[in-house]
Design a protein around this motif. Structure first.
Motif, PDB file in Angstrom:
ATOM      1  N   SER A  29       0.708  -1.214  -0.111  1.00  0.00           N
ATOM      2  CA  SER A  29      -0.152   0.224  -0.116  1.00  0.00           C
ATOM      3  C   SER A  29       0.784   1.023   0.215  1.00  0.00           C
ATOM      4  CB  SER A  29      -1.087  -0.210   1.240  1.00  0.00           C
ATOM      5  OG  SER A  29      -0.337   0.472   2.388  1.00  0.00           O
ATOM      6  N   ALA A  30       1.972   1.093   0.419  1.00  0.00           N
ATOM      7  CA  ALA A  30       3.038   2.379   0.334  1.00  0.00           C
ATOM      8  C   ALA A  30       3.443   2.542  -0.932  1.00  0.00           C
ATOM      9  CB  ALA A  30       4.208   1.913   1.331  1.00  0.00           C
ATOM     10  N   LEU A  31       3.773   1.457  -1.726  1.00  0.00           N
ATOM     11  CA  LEU A  31       4.218   1.306  -3.100  1.00  0.00           C
ATOM     12  C   LEU A  31       3.091   1.944  -3.945  1.00  0.00           C
ATOM     13  CD1 LEU A  31       6.301  -1.577  -3.603  1.00  0.00           C
ATOM     14  CD2 LEU A  31       6.999   0.833  -3.307  1.00  0.00           C
ATOM     15  N   LYS A  32       1.844   1.825  -3.671  1.00  0.00           N
ATOM     16  CA  LYS A  32       0.816   2.235  -4.528  1.00  0.00           C
ATOM     17  C   LYS A  32      -0.149   3.208  -3.462  1.00  0.00           C
ATOM     18  CE  LYS A  32       0.676  -1.465  -7.522  1.00  0.00           C
ATOM     19  NZ  LYS A  32       1.859  -1.222  -8.035  1.00  0.00           N
ATOM     20  N   LYS A  33       0.795   4.287  -3.079  1.00  0.00           N
ATOM     21  CA  LYS A  33       0.223   5.324  -2.111  1.00  0.00           C
ATOM     22  C   LYS A  33      -1.216   5.866  -2.851  1.00  0.00           C
ATOM     23  CE  LYS A  33       1.332   9.335   0.358  1.00  0.00           C
ATOM     24  NZ  LYS A  33       1.380  10.608  -0.699  1.00  0.00           N
ATOM     25  N   ASP A  34      -2.182   6.088  -2.153  1.00  0.00           N
ATOM     26  CA  ASP A  34      -3.359   6.803  -2.575  1.00  0.00           C
ATOM     27  C   ASP A  34      -4.191   5.903  -3.623  1.00  0.00           C
ATOM     28  OD1 ASP A  34      -2.833   8.729  -0.827  1.00  0.00           O
ATOM     29  OD2 ASP A  34      -1.713  10.065  -2.339  1.00  0.00           O
ATOM     30  N   SER A  35      -3.970   4.531  -3.821  1.00  0.00           N
ATOM     31  CA  SER A  35      -4.587   4.025  -4.553  1.00  0.00           C
ATOM     32  C   SER A  35      -5.753   3.180  -3.739  1.00  0.00           C
ATOM     33  CB  SER A  35      -3.672   2.777  -5.110  1.00  0.00           C
ATOM     34  OG  SER A  35      -3.346   1.735  -4.279  1.00  0.00           O
ATOM     35  N   PRO A  36      -6.796   2.613  -4.467  1.00  0.00           N
ATOM     36  CA  PRO A  36      -7.739   1.852  -3.870  1.00  0.00           C
ATOM     37  C   PRO A  36      -7.093   0.911  -2.776  1.00  0.00           C
ATOM     38  CG  PRO A  36      -8.120   1.828  -6.073  1.00  0.00           C
ATOM     39  CD  PRO A  36      -6.904   2.367  -6.048  1.00  0.00           C
ATOM     40  N   LEU A  37      -6.144   0.056  -3.257  1.00  0.00           N
ATOM     41  CA  LEU A  37      -5.574  -0.789  -2.224  1.00  0.00           C
ATOM     42  C   LEU A  37      -5.059  -0.107  -1.061  1.00  0.00           C
ATOM     43  CD1 LEU A  37      -4.000  -4.013  -2.050  1.00  0.00           C
ATOM     44  CD2 LEU A  37      -2.376  -2.715  -2.184  1.00  0.00           C
ATOM     45  N   ASP A  38      -4.332   1.183  -0.999  1.00  0.00           N
ATOM     46  CA  ASP A  38      -4.122   1.814   0.105  1.00  0.00           C
ATOM     47  C   ASP A  38      -5.167   2.251   0.849  1.00  0.00           C
ATOM     48  OD1 ASP A  38      -2.454   3.408   1.459  1.00  0.00           O
ATOM     49  OD2 ASP A  38      -2.476   5.163   0.474  1.00  0.00           O
ATOM     50  N   SER A  39      -6.254   2.426   0.608  1.00  0.00           N
ATOM     51  CA  SER A  39      -7.286   2.837   1.324  1.00  0.00           C
ATOM     52  C   SER A  39      -7.932   1.742   2.053  1.00  0.00           C
ATOM     53  CB  SER A  39      -8.593   3.656   0.484  1.00  0.00           C
ATOM     54  OG  SER A  39      -8.196   3.952  -0.783  1.00  0.00           O
ATOM     55  N   ALA A  81       0.196  -3.607   9.271  1.00  0.00           N
ATOM     56  CA  ALA A  81       0.156  -3.043   7.879  1.00  0.00           C
ATOM     57  C   ALA A  81       0.089  -1.531   7.736  1.00  0.00           C
ATOM     58  CB  ALA A  81      -1.146  -3.656   7.024  1.00  0.00           C
ATOM     59  N   ARG A  82      -0.595  -0.990   8.665  1.00  0.00           N
ATOM     60  CA  ARG A  82      -0.448   0.488   8.514  1.00  0.00           C
ATOM     61  C   ARG A  82       0.657   1.266   9.106  1.00  0.00           C
ATOM     62  NH1 ARG A  82      -5.427   4.281  11.134  1.00  0.00           N
ATOM     63  NH2 ARG A  82      -4.462   6.290  10.143  1.00  0.00           N
ATOM     64  N   ILE A  83       1.409   0.449   9.942  1.00  0.00           N
ATOM     65  CA  ILE A  83       2.630   1.198  10.632  1.00  0.00           C
ATOM     66  C   ILE A  83       3.653   0.686   9.447  1.00  0.00           C
ATOM     67  CG2 ILE A  83       4.500   0.500  12.203  1.00  0.00           C
ATOM     68  CD1 ILE A  83       2.461   1.887  13.576  1.00  0.00           C
ATOM     69  N   THR A  84       3.708  -0.392   8.944  1.00  0.00           N
ATOM     70  CA  THR A  84       4.668  -0.664   8.042  1.00  0.00           C
ATOM     71  C   THR A  84       4.535   0.343   6.664  1.00  0.00           C
ATOM     72  OG1 THR A  84       4.278  -2.896   8.285  1.00  0.00           O
ATOM     73  CG2 THR A  84       5.396  -2.419   6.168  1.00  0.00           C
ATOM     74  N   ARG A  85       3.468   0.615   6.198  1.00  0.00           N
ATOM     75  CA  ARG A  85       3.079   1.478   5.168  1.00  0.00           C
ATOM     76  C   ARG A  85       3.849   2.695   5.660  1.00  0.00           C
ATOM     77  NH1 ARG A  85      -0.099   5.881   4.680  1.00  0.00           N
ATOM     78  NH2 ARG A  85      -0.797   6.432   2.480  1.00  0.00           N
ATOM     79  N   ASN A  86       3.331   3.135   6.927  1.00  0.00           N
ATOM     80  CA  ASN A  86       3.809   4.787   7.093  1.00  0.00           C
ATOM     81  C   ASN A  86       5.387   4.709   7.104  1.00  0.00           C
ATOM     82  OD1 ASN A  86       1.400   5.531   7.024  1.00  0.00           O
ATOM     83  ND2 ASN A  86       0.933   5.527   9.234  1.00  0.00           N
ATOM     84  N   ALA A  87       5.929   3.684   7.936  1.00  0.00           N
ATOM     85  CA  ALA A  87       7.468   3.747   8.038  1.00  0.00           C
ATOM     86  C   ALA A  87       7.943   3.448   6.714  1.00  0.00           C
ATOM     87  CB  ALA A  87       7.743   2.591   9.007  1.00  0.00           C
ATOM     88  N   PHE A  88       7.271   2.690   5.732  1.00  0.00           N
ATOM     89  CA  PHE A  88       8.090   2.339   4.566  1.00  0.00           C
ATOM     90  C   PHE A  88       7.798   3.517   3.596  1.00  0.00           C
ATOM     91  CE2 PHE A  88       8.234   0.830   0.161  1.00  0.00           C
ATOM     92  CZ  PHE A  88       9.392  -0.135   0.274  1.00  0.00           C
ATOM     93  N   LEU A  89       6.858   4.396   3.873  1.00  0.00           N
ATOM     94  CA  LEU A  89       6.796   5.718   2.889  1.00  0.00           C
ATOM     95  C   LEU A  89       7.823   6.569   3.400  1.00  0.00           C
ATOM     96  CD1 LEU A  89       3.153   6.706   2.449  1.00  0.00           C
ATOM     97  CD2 LEU A  89       4.840   6.376   0.843  1.00  0.00           C
ATOM     98  N   GLU A  90       8.163   6.718   4.451  1.00  0.00           N
ATOM     99  CA  GLU A  90       9.325   7.546   5.043  1.00  0.00           C
ATOM    100  C   GLU A  90      10.415   7.081   4.612  1.00  0.00           C
ATOM    101  OE1 GLU A  90      10.171   8.881   9.708  1.00  0.00           O
ATOM    102  OE2 GLU A  90       8.109   9.182   9.108  1.00  0.00           O
TER     103      GLU A  90
END
Lengths: 329, 373, 346
Positions: free
Chosen positions: C137-147, C231-240
């Motif tokens: 979801s980090a790689l596909k930020k703001d996509s439907p998968l991310d939401s 999943a959420r923590i990973t997303r935010n940490a990975f995005l950073e």
């Protein structure tokens, strides 16, 4: 003047950034040629687009930026290619191998969790210049030695946080050089370093350039550095090249009002000036850039045409170009 | 021109303007001239509402929370049956009527009936009241503990901070559920005594929970669950308040207040508390959800509300025996109400976190103004 | 390494006051009960006074509370105290296994190992579903998968565990009979304490499969909250980390995407590991409900039974173990930091 054998041509490059506040027209039709074996400088204030231009050369414009139009012609020994039309995987093979980068902040450019030996070896293994990791680690020592890293056998196992700023930048240069690239793009390589270290790093770059017959594209805002390092220089303002020529031409006979202002704002290494002066006004907002010449709101020679039409870069004397209506009537 | 007129507004914005005006009027009547002195503050609040109105999660959360509160308040009043109407004793055909099915008398049971012929819809409505009152009491009684201890701990630091933090460590060193079970299981006898000697308290509780006086003996279990949840909840809350206090303490205006000779309590109440209110509010909203979930879990495990008192967790447990037989609505339907309620608070808290971030307000302000131009 | 050892010893020493605090707290709770535990243990109202008196003697119930506490802790230390409810030594019930369990049948595995196995299964779900989902979801930020991942995290923390359990039982057991809800096969020999590993080590594959079949669903239910959270923590940490300069430089030096992701993920691991540590505690805490839903004879249910029957020796033993595991998990998290990040010093 030697005959220029082009190695890289940037033609009519446009880059926009799509921010929520609007479209930032960051690079607005930039054209220049880099000759083989020279040191080419891009100078300008922060935010003038020099870093974006340098990144765009291998399509490394960060989100939300997009290259709208233009050509980047890279002359390989076997022929010309347009880097902007190259598929991503081919482009990857050129980055770091043919065209290498040195970033501004070495502390941030190195991954803190891996030793510098690993990061150098990784760069070689990824480009298959060295087939095996084990060999690559041994070669990494040679690479560090070539950038004059003290005690390279020990440093190769060091993590970035264990090195000083100068040693980190040497490592970054080492990573850049590890695959024997033809072009090095050095983006303000010394602005994060102490003054004494700056001189050492510049000496190193000059030495490497002579030894390895490198072409260097140096990005800086430091006019002293330009005079010291460069063969030719392009002055950028608000996403345009306003003046381009040899260091001699630009420093001794600046044509563009912005270049003149810039040279009056810093101690000019080639001529004596009485006192430093600031350029009035501020860098324009590139979401709504001024029409015509982007410099006109700050220029003391503004004419009517400046507000309407954008001046093209024209050759005034051999090799000396300027984009200004004062000269191209 | 006030900020109010610059923006393009939606229906919800007008509603929140109306709401805000009401609040401002109330404050003005208590402290005349307040709204004039705090104009910029009111504008910030207005932007917060506008930002919330433009956050889909915030709106969904708000709707879910509002429906839960409305059902909690009015549910028992509009329920077609009482929670202890065991229709099975009238006619055994009232057992296990599926959702939407008709009883022997032709009456429709929207959510079906259980093994005692109780109307599931009424149980759910009464259960909302139970959850609402438990959550409210936990927050009203527990939040001040957390806020005061957290403020003291973060503001004074040193030994007192060390002591309070070591105590929270002990509480946080093992699962809250187990600790809550232990407290909830041992407290009822003492509370029963308390209720017997204080009939007024018993009567208040009976009407709060909307219970039949015959169920008075079962109140003790319910109250012990509330106390148990407060006991396991305060340490985490205290730590969060302490953390916010620590960073608020570093602000220049606190230094200035100190330099002007303001007392510690004065600084805490006047300068630190208003500045940590935003994170406290967010956590509190999220915590209402987790309190409801914890209470449901406890009553599911048989600790807390005893039958026939309607409690969502307990209804699921009682109904689960019949799941294998295929009577799914006894356990699965009430569970959905827990899920939606807790989800509502989580969505709302999540949106509030965004809205209370000044950056979000600026971007909303920017967008709304741009459209006008 | 010597530093690490010193750090571990220092941390282990700090466990002691917390453990004393925890057990004392529970002991005080247990002593709040006005009812006479001896009577309850002896069998309620019908118990003969002699038996009650004997139990009082045995557990020092006539002594002051601090004598009782010290006695209990001492006996727990030497595994010399018998649960008045199961009539087994407490650590036999919880860890070593008993020749006769509550139901009569013996077991080689204590209740703790059953819960541990369930928790580890749930942990696997969290790690192997949560982390990849977060990265995606980090790689596909703001996509439907991310939401969707964002919603999953919110729905996860909002779901009553028992309700999710029954929903899945209804689907997978009542409607389509694809899972089993009864029985708990054991391998013939206890080696590591984790049944499924023992079965695999012994080559008893069918038993291993039975155990996996039995635990797959409960572990999913137990881990469901954690999957979304991680999943959420990973997303935010990975995005950073994905926007960090060293990734940009990695692109500039021509690294492949898989390599770049490796760099980004390793750098994102510190916050992920922190939350994973917290999740482990959360899983232990959630075990009582999951065990009740699926009828798994683990430690959570043991403790609930102990509370219901005023069996406070067993309760305090269980609490001690819970707290110890909880703190060990935190210690492991801190050690992992040092393994990931060379900058971390003790």
């Amino acid at each position: 003047m030697e005959i220029c054998k082009p190695i890289l041509e940037v033609k009519d490059l446009y880059v926009n950034f799509y921010t929520y506040a609007g479209i930032v027209k960051a690079i607005d039709g930039v054209t220049f040629t880099v000759c083989e074996g020279e040191t080419f400088c891009l100078v300008g204030e922060t935010g003038c687009g020099k870093t974006v231009t340098s990144r765009a050369i291998t399509k490394l414009v960060p989100e939300p930026g997009r290259i709208e139009k233009g050509e980047i012609i890279y002359h390989t020994p076997y022929g010309k290619i347009n880097l902007l039309e190259l598929p991503e995987d081919k482009l990857r093979e050129i980055r770091g191998k043919e065209i290498a980068y040195i970033f501004q902040d070495p502390a941030a450019a190195l991954d803190p969790l891996y030793t510098i030996g690993y990061q150098i070896a990784e760069t070689m293994v990824e480009h298959k210049t060295v087939p095996k990791w084990k060999e690559a680690f041994i070669k990494a020592i040679d690479v560090l030695r070539s950038v004059l890293m003290p005690d390279p056998e020990k440093r190769v196992k060091a993590y970035p946080h264990e090195l000083s700023g100068g040693m980190k930048q040497r490592s970054v240069i080492g990573i850049g050089l590890s695959n024997q690239p033809r072009i090095i793009i050095a983006d303000e390589p010394t602005s994060y370093l102490d003054v004494t270290i700056q001189a050492q790093i510049m000496d190193l770059l000059r030495k490497l350039k002579n030894e390895k017959r490198l072409t260097i594209i140096l990005i800086t805002h430091n006019m002293g550095l330009v005079a010291e390092m460069c063969d030719r220089v392009a002055v950028m303002y608000a996403g345009n090249i306003v003046e381009l020529g040899t260091v001699e031409q630009v420093f001794k006979n600046p044509l563009h009002p912005y270049t003149k202002g810039l040279l009056r704002a810093v101690p000019n290494p080639l001529t004596k000036i009485e006192r430093l002066e600031a350029i009035p006004g501020t860098v324009p907002n590139l979401i709504y850039p001024p029409p015509g010449c982007r410099f006109h709101p700050r220029c003391s020679y503004t004419m009517d045409i400046c507000k309407r039409e954008k001046p093209r870069l024209v050759e005034i004397e051999p090799g000396h170009h300027v984009a200004c209506w004062l000269y191209s009537r | 021109m006030s900020a109010e007129e610059v923006y393009e507004k939606k229906l919800l914005d007008h509603l929140s303007d109306f709401f805000l005006k009401g609040i401002v009027k109330i404050i003005d009547s208590i402290r005349p001239g307040w709204s004039v002195r705090n104009k910029s503050k009111i504008d910030e609040w207005r932007l917060m509402f506008y930002a919330l109105n433009r956050s889909p999660t915030g709106i969904v959360g708000l709707i879910l929370v509002a429906s839960f509160i409305l059902i909690g308040i009015f549910g028992p009043l509009v329920a077609p049956y009482s929670y202890n109407d065991l229709l099975v004793f009238k006619n055994t055909h009232y057992r296990f009527i599926p959702p939407g099915g008709r009883g022997p008398g032709g009456e429709i049971f929207l959510l079906g009936t259980d093994d005692y012929g109780r109307d599931m819809l009424s149980l759910v409505l009464y259960g909302a009241r139970t959850s609402l009152v438990v959550a409210l009491l936990v927050i009203i009684l527990g939040a001040p503990i957390g806020i005061i201890l957290g403020l003291i701990s973060g503001y004074y630091g040193g030994k007192i901070d060390e002591l309070i933090m070591r105590i929270t460590d002990i509480f946080l060193a093992f699962p809250g559920l187990i600790l809550a079970i232990a407290f909830a299981a041992t407290l009822p006898d003492r509370i029963r005594g308390l209720l017997e000697t204080n009939p007024w308290l018993q009567n208040i509780m009976l009407s709060l929970f909307s219970l039949d006086p015959a169920d008075a003996p079962r109140l003790a279990n319910l109250l012990s669950v509330i106390i148990a949840i407060i006991i396991v909840w305060w340490p985490g809350y205290t730590r969060i308040v302490r953390g916010s206090t620590l960073s608020a303490r570093e602000n220049v205006y606190v230094e200035a207040a100190k330099a002007m000779g303001m007392g510690s309590w004065g600084i805490m109440i006047k300068h630190i508390f208003p500045n940590i209110l935003a994170p406290i509010l967010v956590i509190l909203t999220l915590d209402v959800g987790s309190v409801i979930l914890l209470e449901a879990g406890l009553s599911y495990l048989g600790i807390g509300a005893q039958p026939p008192i309607a409690d969502w967790g307990r209804i699921v447990y009682d109904g689960s025996r019949w799941l294998i037989r295929g009577y799914w609505w006894l356990s699965l339907l009430p569970g959905i109400f827990i899920l939606l309620t807790v989800l509502g608070f989580n969505l709302l808290g999540d949106a509030l976190r965004d809205v209370l971030d000044p950056k979000a307000r600026r971007s909303i302000e920017f967008k709304l103004k741009k459209k006008k131009r | 390494m010597a530093e690490l050892k010193r750090f571990i010893v220092r941390r282990l020493v700090t466990f002691i006051p917390t453990l004393i605090g925890v057990t004392l707290l529970v002991f005080i709770i247990a002593n709040l009960i006005p009812a006479d535990p001896a009577r309850a243990w002896a069998g309620g109202e019908k118990a003969s006074p002699e038996v009650i008196e004997r139990i009082r003697e045995e557990y020092h119930l006539n002594d002051p509370w601090y004598v009782q506490y010290v006695f209990l802790m001492k006996k727990l230390f030497t595994n010399d105290i018998v649960s008045p409810r199961t009539h087994n030594k407490i650590w036999d019930d919880l860890i070593f296994g008993t020749s006769q369990g509550v139901a009569g049948a013996g077991t080689k595995y204590g209740r703790f190992f059953i819960t541990l196995q369930l928790t580890l299964f749930a942990f696997l779900y969290i790690v192997f579903i949560g982390i990849p989902l977060g990265v995606l979801s980090a790689l596909k930020k703001d996509s439907p998968l991310d939401s969707a991942v964002r919603s999953l995290a919110l729905v996860g923390v909002s779901t009553p565990v028992f309700w999710l359990g029954y929903l899945l039982i209804y689907i997978f057991f009542v409607r389509f009979r694809v899972i089993e809800l009864a029985g708990f096969p054991e391998p013939t020999q206890r080696i590591t304490g984790i049944m499924v590993i023992d079965a695999l080590l012994l080559g008893e594959n069918d038993i291993a499969i039975q155990i996996i079949n039995r635990l797959a669903l409960p572990a999913f239910v137990l881990g469901f909250i954690g999957i979304g959270v991680i999943a959420r923590i990973t997303r935010n940490a990975f995005l950073e980390t994905w926007n960090a300069d060293y990734i940009e430089f990695g692109k500039a030096r021509g690294l492949r995407k898989s390599r770049l992701m490796r760099h980004a993920l390793k750098n994102a691991l510190v916050p992920i590991v922190t939350v994973l540590g917290l999740q482990f505690g959360g899983l232990l805490g959630g075990a009582p409900i999951t065990e009740t839903v699926f009828g798994i004879p683990g430690m959570g249910r043991y403790m609930i039974e102990a509370i219901r029957n005023f069996d406070y020796p067993a309760l305090i033993g269980g609490v001690l173990l819970f707290a110890l595991i909880y703190m060990l998990a935190n210690l492991i998290v801190d050690i992992t930091y040092a393994l990931i990040d060379p900058r971390v010093r003790y």
